[in-house]
Write a protein that holds these residues in place. Structure first.
Motif, PDB file in Angstrom:
ATOM      1  N   TYR A  31       1.984   7.006  -7.348  1.00 22.07           N
ATOM      2  CA  TYR A  31       1.445   7.219  -5.994  1.00 22.07           C
ATOM      3  C   TYR A  31       2.289   8.263  -5.270  1.00 22.07           C
ATOM      4  O   TYR A  31       3.462   8.051  -4.983  1.00 22.07           O
ATOM      5  CB  TYR A  31       1.404   5.896  -5.228  1.00 22.07           C
ATOM      6  N   LYS A  32       1.656   9.400  -4.980  1.00 25.20           N
ATOM      7  CA  LYS A  32       2.366  10.530  -4.384  1.00 25.20           C
ATOM      8  C   LYS A  32       2.057  10.713  -2.906  1.00 25.20           C
ATOM      9  O   LYS A  32       2.803  11.385  -2.198  1.00 25.20           O
ATOM     10  CB  LYS A  32       2.000  11.828  -5.120  1.00 25.20           C
ATOM     11  N   THR A  33       0.931  10.163  -2.441  1.00 24.65           N
ATOM     12  CA  THR A  33       0.508  10.381  -1.052  1.00 24.65           C
ATOM     13  C   THR A  33       0.135   9.054  -0.402  1.00 24.65           C
ATOM     14  O   THR A  33      -0.200   8.071  -1.084  1.00 24.65           O
ATOM     15  CB  THR A  33      -0.710  11.308  -0.976  1.00 24.65           C
ATOM     16  N   LEU A  34       0.171   9.055   0.923  1.00 24.29           N
ATOM     17  CA  LEU A  34      -0.240   7.868   1.674  1.00 24.29           C
ATOM     18  C   LEU A  34      -1.709   7.561   1.423  1.00 24.29           C
ATOM     19  O   LEU A  34      -2.098   6.393   1.260  1.00 24.29           O
ATOM     20  CB  LEU A  34       0.013   8.086   3.168  1.00 24.29           C
ATOM     21  N   ASP A  35      -2.533   8.600   1.366  1.00 26.45           N
ATOM     22  CA  ASP A  35      -3.970   8.398   1.135  1.00 26.45           C
ATOM     23  C   ASP A  35      -4.237   7.709  -0.198  1.00 26.45           C
ATOM     24  O   ASP A  35      -5.104   6.827  -0.293  1.00 26.45           O
ATOM     25  CB  ASP A  35      -4.710   9.738   1.178  1.00 26.45           C
ATOM     26  N   SER A  36      -3.495   8.099  -1.246  1.00 26.57           N
ATOM     27  CA  SER A  36      -3.728   7.493  -2.561  1.00 26.57           C
ATOM     28  C   SER A  36      -3.354   6.012  -2.561  1.00 26.57           C
ATOM     29  O   SER A  36      -4.034   5.185  -3.187  1.00 26.57           O
ATOM     30  CB  SER A  36      -2.938   8.239  -3.635  1.00 26.57           C
ATOM     31  N   LEU A  37      -2.297   5.667  -1.842  1.00 29.54           N
ATOM     32  CA  LEU A  37      -1.874   4.263  -1.774  1.00 29.54           C
ATOM     33  C   LEU A  37      -2.867   3.440  -0.964  1.00 29.54           C
ATOM     34  O   LEU A  37      -3.273   2.348  -1.374  1.00 29.54           O
ATOM     35  CB  LEU A  37      -0.474   4.167  -1.163  1.00 29.54           C
ATOM     36  N   VAL A  38      -3.266   3.966   0.179  1.00 29.38           N
ATOM     37  CA  VAL A  38      -4.233   3.267   1.024  1.00 29.38           C
ATOM     38  C   VAL A  38      -5.558   3.074   0.280  1.00 29.38           C
ATOM     39  O   VAL A  38      -6.160   1.989   0.325  1.00 29.38           O
ATOM     40  CB  VAL A  38      -4.453   4.039   2.342  1.00 29.38           C
ATOM     41  N   GLU A  39      -6.006   4.106  -0.412  1.00 29.39           N
ATOM     42  CA  GLU A  39      -7.256   4.009  -1.160  1.00 29.39           C
ATOM     43  C   GLU A  39      -7.162   2.939  -2.248  1.00 29.39           C
ATOM     44  O   GLU A  39      -8.100   2.162  -2.456  1.00 29.39           O
ATOM     45  CB  GLU A  39      -7.583   5.364  -1.791  1.00 29.39           C
ATOM     46  N   HIS A  40      -6.020   2.898  -2.934  1.00 29.48           N
ATOM     47  CA  HIS A  40      -5.816   1.896  -3.982  1.00 29.48           C
ATOM     48  C   HIS A  40      -5.957   0.479  -3.420  1.00 29.48           C
ATOM     49  O   HIS A  40      -6.594  -0.392  -4.040  1.00 29.48           O
ATOM     50  CB  HIS A  40      -4.428   2.076  -4.598  1.00 29.48           C
ATOM     51  N   ILE A  41      -5.361   0.230  -2.258  1.00 26.25           N
ATOM     52  CA  ILE A  41      -5.409  -1.109  -1.668  1.00 26.25           C
ATOM     53  C   ILE A  41      -6.797  -1.400  -1.098  1.00 26.25           C
ATOM     54  O   ILE A  41      -7.371  -2.476  -1.331  1.00 26.25           O
ATOM     55  CB  ILE A  41      -4.336  -1.246  -0.570  1.00 26.25           C
ATOM     56  N   ALA A  42      -7.364  -0.438  -0.373  1.00 24.14           N
ATOM     57  CA  ALA A  42      -8.670  -0.645   0.271  1.00 24.14           C
ATOM     58  C   ALA A  42      -9.765  -0.926  -0.752  1.00 24.14           C
ATOM     59  O   ALA A  42     -10.678  -1.735  -0.493  1.00 24.14           O
ATOM     60  CB  ALA A  42      -9.029   0.566   1.119  1.00 24.14           C
ATOM     61  N   ASN A  43      -9.695  -0.282  -1.910  1.00 20.37           N
ATOM     62  CA  ASN A  43     -10.718  -0.472  -2.941  1.00 20.37           C
ATOM     63  C   ASN A  43     -10.745  -1.891  -3.493  1.00 20.37           C
ATOM     64  O   ASN A  43     -11.720  -2.293  -4.144  1.00 20.37           O
ATOM     65  CB  ASN A  43     -10.499   0.519  -4.085  1.00 20.37           C
ATOM     66  N   GLN A  44      -9.685  -2.658  -3.237  1.00 25.36           N
ATOM     67  CA  GLN A  44      -9.636  -4.043  -3.729  1.00 25.36           C
ATOM     68  C   GLN A  44     -10.128  -5.047  -2.690  1.00 25.36           C
ATOM     69  O   GLN A  44     -10.092  -6.255  -2.918  1.00 25.36           O
ATOM     70  CB  GLN A  44      -8.218  -4.382  -4.173  1.00 25.36           C
ATOM     71  N   ASN A  45     -10.568  -4.520  -1.530  1.00 33.15           N
ATOM     72  CA  ASN A  45     -11.182  -5.348  -0.476  1.00 33.15           C
ATOM     73  C   ASN A  45     -10.312  -6.540  -0.058  1.00 33.15           C
ATOM     74  O   ASN A  45     -10.755  -7.696  -0.084  1.00 33.15           O
ATOM     75  CB  ASN A  45     -12.554  -5.854  -0.933  1.00 33.15           C
ATOM     76  N   PRO A  46      -9.094  -6.298   0.374  1.00 35.62           N
ATOM     77  CA  PRO A  46      -8.254  -7.424   0.795  1.00 35.62           C
ATOM     78  C   PRO A  46      -8.731  -8.013   2.129  1.00 35.62           C
ATOM     79  O   PRO A  46      -9.192  -7.288   3.016  1.00 35.62           O
ATOM     80  CB  PRO A  46      -6.876  -6.779   0.952  1.00 35.62           C
ATOM     81  N   ASP A  47      -8.618  -9.316   2.254  1.00 35.44           N
ATOM     82  CA  ASP A  47      -8.857  -9.990   3.532  1.00 35.44           C
ATOM     83  C   ASP A  47      -7.569 -10.117   4.329  1.00 35.44           C
ATOM     84  O   ASP A  47      -7.582 -10.163   5.551  1.00 35.44           O
ATOM     85  CB  ASP A  47      -9.439 -11.390   3.283  1.00 35.44           C
ATOM     86  N   ILE A  48      -6.467 -10.192   3.590  1.00 29.08           N
ATOM     87  CA  ILE A  48      -5.143 -10.327   4.200  1.00 29.08           C
ATOM     88  C   ILE A  48      -4.204  -9.309   3.557  1.00 29.08           C
ATOM     89  O   ILE A  48      -4.209  -9.121   2.344  1.00 29.08           O
ATOM     90  CB  ILE A  48      -4.565 -11.745   3.991  1.00 29.08           C
ATOM     91  N   LEU A  49      -3.419  -8.644   4.392  1.00 23.98           N
ATOM     92  CA  LEU A  49      -2.366  -7.752   3.919  1.00 23.98           C
ATOM     93  C   LEU A  49      -1.027  -8.344   4.336  1.00 23.98           C
ATOM     94  O   LEU A  49      -0.777  -8.542   5.528  1.00 23.98           O
ATOM     95  CB  LEU A  49      -2.521  -6.352   4.510  1.00 23.98           C
ATOM     96  N   CYS A  50      -0.176  -8.648   3.368  1.00 24.45           N
ATOM     97  CA  CYS A  50       1.183  -9.109   3.650  1.00 24.45           C
ATOM     98  C   CYS A  50       2.134  -7.951   3.391  1.00 24.45           C
ATOM     99  O   CYS A  50       2.173  -7.420   2.279  1.00 24.45           O
ATOM    100  CB  CYS A  50       1.560 -10.277   2.743  1.00 24.45           C
ATOM    101  N   ILE A  51       2.878  -7.549   4.400  1.00 27.18           N
ATOM    102  CA  ILE A  51       3.875  -6.500   4.204  1.00 27.18           C
ATOM    103  C   ILE A  51       5.265  -7.129   4.262  1.00 27.18           C
ATOM    104  O   ILE A  51       5.586  -7.865   5.176  1.00 27.18           O
ATOM    105  CB  ILE A  51       3.746  -5.344   5.223  1.00 27.18           C
ATOM    106  N   SER A  52       6.058  -6.865   3.237  1.00 28.73           N
ATOM    107  CA  SER A  52       7.416  -7.404   3.164  1.00 28.73           C
ATOM    108  C   SER A  52       8.379  -6.268   3.477  1.00 28.73           C
ATOM    109  O   SER A  52       8.606  -5.381   2.653  1.00 28.73           O
ATOM    110  CB  SER A  52       7.673  -7.962   1.762  1.00 28.73           C
ATOM    111  N   THR A  53       8.926  -6.263   4.681  1.00 36.72           N
ATOM    112  CA  THR A  53       9.662  -5.107   5.182  1.00 36.72           C
ATOM    113  C   THR A  53      11.172  -5.264   5.013  1.00 36.72           C
ATOM    114  O   THR A  53      11.761  -6.255   5.420  1.00 36.72           O
ATOM    115  CB  THR A  53       9.335  -4.856   6.665  1.00 36.72           C
ATOM    116  N   TYR A  54      11.750  -4.243   4.415  1.00 29.99           N
ATOM    117  CA  TYR A  54      13.194  -4.155   4.229  1.00 29.99           C
ATOM    118  C   TYR A  54      13.683  -2.854   4.855  1.00 29.99           C
ATOM    119  O   TYR A  54      12.896  -2.020   5.290  1.00 29.99           O
ATOM    120  CB  TYR A  54      13.545  -4.203   2.737  1.00 29.99           C
ATOM    121  N   ILE A  55      15.002  -2.683   4.840  1.00 32.29           N
ATOM    122  CA  ILE A  55      15.616  -1.550   5.521  1.00 32.29           C
ATOM    123  C   ILE A  55      15.124  -0.215   4.967  1.00 32.29           C
ATOM    124  O   ILE A  55      15.116   0.789   5.662  1.00 32.29           O
ATOM    125  CB  ILE A  55      17.152  -1.669   5.436  1.00 32.29           C
ATOM    126  N   TRP A  56      14.682  -0.192   3.716  1.00 32.35           N
ATOM    127  CA  TRP A  56      14.269   1.066   3.086  1.00 32.35           C
ATOM    128  C   TRP A  56      12.763   1.314   3.142  1.00 32.35           C
ATOM    129  O   TRP A  56      12.316   2.416   2.883  1.00 32.35           O
ATOM    130  CB  TRP A  56      14.719   1.087   1.618  1.00 32.35           C
TER     131      TRP A  56
END
Length: 522
Positions: free
Chosen positions: A43-68
């Motif tokens: 994954y080189k771009t934000l669009d490619s990552l977003v498209e990958h996730i959106a295509n799986q039709n999630p109902d819930i997105l859990c983001i696990s945030t760390y310092i990096w």
């Protein structure tokens, strides 16, 4: 219900399974936990990552945030929420920084799991309410929950290692990660393994998952044996023990022996790392280190975690450990046994530290020839005691937002072109306190890097503290140092929040510049 778990790693160099995803999938198996990304280099771009996730039709997105990764996590959450306003976004992980205005500033996030809470205890009742009612109707029944108009009173709870094993339940996923590592050249599969949770200490700079100042809960030794055997059979080369204080329990020496027996039987794991060696009495610490050495898992290096050599500094940060001389004696013992590399772990920028203390620390680097591993830069974690206004006011803490680096201190030449590096988060670093100025910090930061080149050249009959201090006096008068000084000034002023902290003007590290000008340094 489709759930996507987003937890971008620190680096793409090593592949490792996502333990959080495995735990939650095991505790809440009635939901469809979409597979997390294994190969982030794809994954080189934000669009490619977003498209990958959106295509799986999630109902819930859990983001696990760390310092990096909090910058990337927020960008993905914001973009996905714009594409699908009905998407439920939950933020967990230690990098949160909750305030009364949090949900106004981040409207794309719906719920928080408190920064040091146990995600398993949060998610199970949360998902049950959301499934049954379509919203959270009884927030007080969900530990660690923070939402608009509600802040939990449950911020600490002892964890119980009950139920099914996440490792035993996810062998297919573990095989996928190992397979991906095998396809790469010069790559290994590492597993971050916990035998306990909780930490009885309260170091002010720490945000430990599961809480600081809490009781330690333990996984049963039978489960540990079973899980480690699975990882060995699957061929995981590296085990990183992520307990806050491994060695605090008498059985921990036996755990290392179990790992060594598995290695002798299956050939794996070849390496064991401890990310938190227990802060216990010297005799107890020596026992666990002896076993680490005897099993061959100490390898060629020994890490001496000190944070500071000064008692006032240690008091200011509530750091509990054995005395400095006891720590030094342990390091000397293993050096005498033939351990080639002694790493000196210190933190640059702690309140109470001074330039003189900084240079006195150089004598430790000199004794153990540990010049290559400089001090860690003191970084403020948003939900730690260090981040609170009362603490910062008391110690006159000055901070600056600075850029992070691709691989910490490891290899400045390795830079990934993946999205991990493109959207790397900035850090809030301490650049001044009551005991040192920002000008002092600039000197310490510079010499902390320059020591890699200058330290090994110091004659054995001369003190590093004196030689390096005098060398800096000479260096700061040189014309080639002027651009570095300007860059350091921009750093402490927070003007380089989007730049790599290691590379001067984005070009080369301090140590390389020093090496090119060695003949000009007296």
């Amino acid at each position: 219900m489709n759930i996507y778990w987003l937890n971008p790693p620190l680096s793409t160099r090593t592949l490792y399974p996502d333990l959080g995803w495995m735990n939650f999938k095991t505790v809440c198996p009635e939901y469809n936990w979409l597979d997390p990304i294994i190969e982030w280099e794809d994954y080189k771009t934000l669009d490619s990552l977003v498209e990958h996730i959106a295509n799986q039709n999630p109902d819930i997105l859990c983001i696990s945030t760390y310092i990096w990764n909090f910058k990337l996590c927020h960008l993905v959450a914001k973009t996905l929420k714009e594409l699908n306003p009905k998407l439920v976004v939950i933020k967990g992980g230690p990098q949160q920084g909750y305030t009364n205005t949090f949900f106004d500033e981040h409207p794309y996030i719906d719920y928080l799991c408190y920064s040091t809470g146990h995600g398993e205890y949060f998610l199970k009742p949360f998902l049950e309410q959301l499934t049954e009612h379509g919203s959270i109707v009884e927030p007080d029944k969900i530990p660690f929950l923070i939402m608009r108009g509600y802040e939990t009173s449950v911020k600490q709870m002892k964890f119980g290692f009950e139920g099914k094993s996440a490792i035993e339940e996810n062998t297919e996923y573990l095989l996928k990660v190992k397979g991906a590592a095998n396809l790469r050249e010069q790559s290994s599969a590492e597993f971050f393994y916990e035998t306990t949770r909780g930490c009885p200490y309260s170091c002010v700079y720490c945000e430990w998952g599961g809480g600081t100042g809490t009781k330690v809960s333990r996984k049963s030794i039978d489960v540990i044996k079973k899980e480690l055997e699975i990882l060995s059979i699957l061929g995981y080369e590296e085990i990183g023990i992520i307990d806050a204080n491994f060695g605090i329990l008498p059985r921990d020496a036996d755990v290392l022996r179990v790992v060594a027996d598995l290695r002798d039987t299956y050939g794996y794991p070849q390496h064991v790392y401890m990310y938190g060696l227990a802060k216990v009495k010297a005799e107890k610490k020596e026992k666990i280190l002896d076993v680490l050495y005897e099993t061959g898992y100490m390898g060629t290096s020994y890490n001496m975690a000190l944070q500071s050599i000064d008692d006032i500094v240690l008091t200011n940060i509530k750091r509990t450990d054995i005395a400095l001389e006891e720590n030094l004696n342990l390091a000397r013992k293993f050096k005498a046994k033939g351990v080639k590399e002694i790493k000196v772990e210190l933190i640059l920028g702690l309140p109470g530290s001074t330039v003189d203390i900084f240079y006195n620390e150089m004598e430790l680097y000199q004794e153990f020839n540990a010049w290559f591993e400089p001090r860690n830069i003191m970084t403020v974690l948003p939900d730690s005691e260090f981040a609170q206004k009362e603490y910062k006011d008391k110690y006159k803490v000055k901070t600056a937002e600075i850029g992070t680096t691709e691989n910490e201190e490891a290899d400045t030449e390795y830079v990934s072109d993946s999205i991990i590096n493109e959207y790397r988060s900035s850090l809030l670093s301490v650049v001044g306190t009551y005991s040192y100025s920002s000008e002092d910090w600039k000197e310490m930061f510079f010499m902390n890097r320059a020591q890699r080149v200058l330290g090994p050249l110091i004659p054995k009959d001369m003190k590093a503290s004196i030689v390096l201090k005098e060398q800096y006096k000479s260096i700061k008068t040189k014309s080639w140092f002027k651009p570095i000084d300007n860059w350091l000034t921009m750093l402490v002023n927070g003007e380089l929040y989007d730049r790599d902290i290691i590379l001067v003007d984005g070009k080369e590290p301090i140590e390389e510049i020093v090496r090119k000008n060695l003949k000009d340094i007296s």
